[in-house]
Design an enzyme around this catalytic site. Sequence first.
Site, PDB file in Angstrom:
ATOM      1  N   ALA A  91      15.687  28.839  27.336  1.00 32.52           N
ATOM      2  CA  ALA A  91      17.024  29.767  27.582  1.00 32.52           C
ATOM      3  C   ALA A  91      18.199  28.735  27.432  1.00 32.52           C
ATOM      4  O   ALA A  91      18.515  27.558  28.020  1.00 32.52           O
ATOM      5  CB  ALA A  91      16.925  30.237  29.213  1.00 32.52           C
ATOM      6  N   CYS A  92      19.368  29.351  26.599  1.00 31.87           N
ATOM      7  CA  CYS A  92      20.415  28.400  26.765  1.00 31.87           C
ATOM      8  C   CYS A  92      21.655  29.306  26.590  1.00 31.87           C
ATOM      9  O   CYS A  92      21.480  30.765  26.720  1.00 31.87           O
ATOM     10  CB  CYS A  92      20.593  28.024  25.049  1.00 31.87           C
TER      11      CYS A  92
END
Lengths: 829, 102
Positions: free
Chosen positions: B8-9
């Site tokens: 996840a970014c």
Amino acid sequence: MKNELKFNCSLVNGIHARPASHLEKVCKQFDCEITLTNLRSGNTGNAKSVLSLVGTDTLLNDACILTFDGQDSRQALHKLTQYINNEFAHCDQALDKPGASEAIVLPQSLLRHQPTLLQGKCLALGIGKGLLIGNEDINLNLFRTEIQYDETARFDNARQQVTNNLELAVQGADGAEKEIISAHLSILNDITFVDDIKKHLAGQSTANAVLASLETVSQQLEQSSSAYLRERVVDIRDVATQLLCAAYPDIKITAKLTLTEPSIVIANDLTPSQFLGLDKELLQGLILTHAGSTSHTVILARAFNIPTLSGIEAAQCTDALNSEVYLDASLGVLAVQANEGVRCYFDRAITLNQQLSDKQGAYAALSAQTSDGKGIEIAANIACSVEAQPAFEKGAQGIGLFRTEMLFMDRSEAPKEEEQYQQYRQVLQAAGDKPVIIRTMDIGGDKPIDYLNLPQEANPFLGYRAVRIYPAFIDLFHNQLSAILRASLHGNAKIMIPMIQSIEEIRWVKEQIEIVKNRLTAQELEFDNDVPLGIMVEIPAVAFIIDQFCQEVEFFSIGSNDMTQYLLAVDRDNDSVAHLYNSLAPSFLRMLDQVVSTAHQYGHWVGLCGELGADAKVLPLLIGAGLDEISMSAPKIAPAKAALSKLNSSDCQELFEQACLCPTITDVQALLDKASATQESKPLLSTECVLKNADFSCKEEVIQSMVGNLGLHGRTENTYKLEEDIWAREAVFSTALGHGFAIPHTKSEHIRDSSISIAHLNKPIDWQSDSGDVDVVIMLTLNKEQGDQHMRIFSSLARKLIHESFRDQLRDSKDEAGIISMLEKELAI
Amino acid sequence: MKVVAVTACPTGIAHTYMAADKLSDTAKKLGIPIKVETQGAMGIENRLTEQDIHRADIVVMAADIRVEYGERFESKLCINVSIQDALKKPQNIFSQCQKLMK
């Protein structure tokens, strides 16, 4: 007998000319000597002299002593104690901070280079680069001369004359202008200044005496620690100049400015004739310190595409004079002492701007029509004859509004009929067979003319102006009609009357036209007998009796600015209510509908002139309303034609009908937003977003250029905000991937159509990361509303980028088309 | 050693997916079975089932933002790394995993 009063200066800007003149006035009521001593600076000055007071260099919170010496010193002390305690603090208001109310977000690609910027206010859009040239350097040494005869008399006469002029001017002025003139008056009556001049007069000419005193006072002020006081040197200089001009009326100091290379001119204000005298090829920008958006010079600057700012004082940029500066009116800034990065930013911005105007310029030559072939005339508003030719070059299909009042302004007497005739003829000849609507003079109100001596009015917009003054200045009106009728032989002229409110008025005008025609016939002068007559529709009353006007005139032109102002009863120059001024008000739209549909029932033509016509967002409504013509400033014509070519006329009609049913402005705006969102979207991948062999020198330039390119192709309406979003992501951690690749990206509301942009750089650049230099940049800009389908492509592209073979293919693609077809294949689009 | 991972970014447009592929590819090369869940702009994809989590020996959280439904991994051996680490030094992550397992 001596008395003392100690106090702390409570004035934010210190004792400058304005409060000093208040203090001086109070002190002059007494006979005793009154001195002000500033305990911080150690300076002492005569409190009955503005200049002495200013010379004490008194700043906020300085401890001061007023000393009273003489017979009535006790009374003086009493009065001054009251004055200092109760009134002094309020005799000056804090100066406006320029640009404080503007909330323009400057792009990171500029700010990261740490530019030196002066904030101003945009008056005409554009970006320019050139030498900063001041227009205020009148060489006062030209006045220097030997003693001639009675120098004291010469000086006294000059002083009296300037005093008279200023006293007259102060009566007609208000607000800031009045304060400034009053301050000038008190300088002129200042004991120290006048005594100093008189001392010099003993052995010198008036000119040399005035100049010597000017120097003394200026030096005193220039040493002040307050920037505000230092800038007041300009006022003293101004007064000295007026004195010298009055003393030596034979010496003409017309400050004619000749440009020799690309320049940006800074001046307090320029007269229209001074502006027209400048070489437009070399004039790259203008800073008119005190001009407002309705100044005639500003109107001209817009017509000639000269980027223009106000609100920057020459004193703020004396160091930058004669050096290269950049003026970006869209950002409202003047950049001085530009470093390499700042130059890079602005040079790129100028290139992008040029590309945009070239792109839009391609539409200039085309006829204006919607995508389904409905034609509408796009015409130009002009204010003087020299604007006509450039307007036609920019694609005008006619002159929708020739504001003739400028012919009457900035002069000492009205123009003769012959002069007007020549002006109208020039425009008509430039137009060929295209129509030219000549509006008779709209003088009075906010456009005063000295030689007519019109009375000052409390409410000029509802007062004595335009057609209402014609009966009192009947010769002026007859001459104008005569000039137009004669000039009409040279082209397709129409006469339009401003501020018509009743049938009685237009019938009176028609009688006058008959009188003039009879006069011309009697004089055996040739004229066009069939010049169509029309009226401005700017007073709401007219909208209700358009059917009756159809019996009297042949055409109508809606003046959207005044109409909005009168319909909504909002003065748009009054900051407290300006937010209520909005032509998207449903009431305005219904008025528009009423006027156009009624006029069309009678087979009459309706145009619209005013700023509304140039607003691309509003264009669908104007098309939908069924207007026959829209008239705007010339630079807006090509963009309007470009926007028009993307609209469908029946969609516009439907949109307009819906808008007329909206209860609020917000609803109308939402409707327009929705309509613009449903316009055909552009493909995610396109060669227009590929920049092969790009010469970019830094990360800032890459992002500026790639985002700018999206703006160029209509994929974003706000490049600055989109850029802000890209940089916000960049701030989290650098988007460099290693292997020479970087992928700046954002999900933003400021991209109209989701886009993949690719730049292949000639030389690798530092991406400000630890992943090495970068030569391939892939920018992903995702529209927040456009769904998962685009996102899927973005994610699949991201996944592929970690594979060397894919990166090699991308880098080795020969041209733009090659890159696009490779991506389409790999991403299965 | 069986691994499950979540990526996840911040924007969920690019790095989430790149990191996921980088982890899968590296694991494949090392002969380590892996399943990677992405939490990006398209929501959760390739979601880890209860069974996936139950069978895994270790969980790799490659994230620069808070991971959704993190409570699923409460009883598991977890290793937290940044997206950058997953992209640049994926092999290190797996050798760390092996060390932790010992």
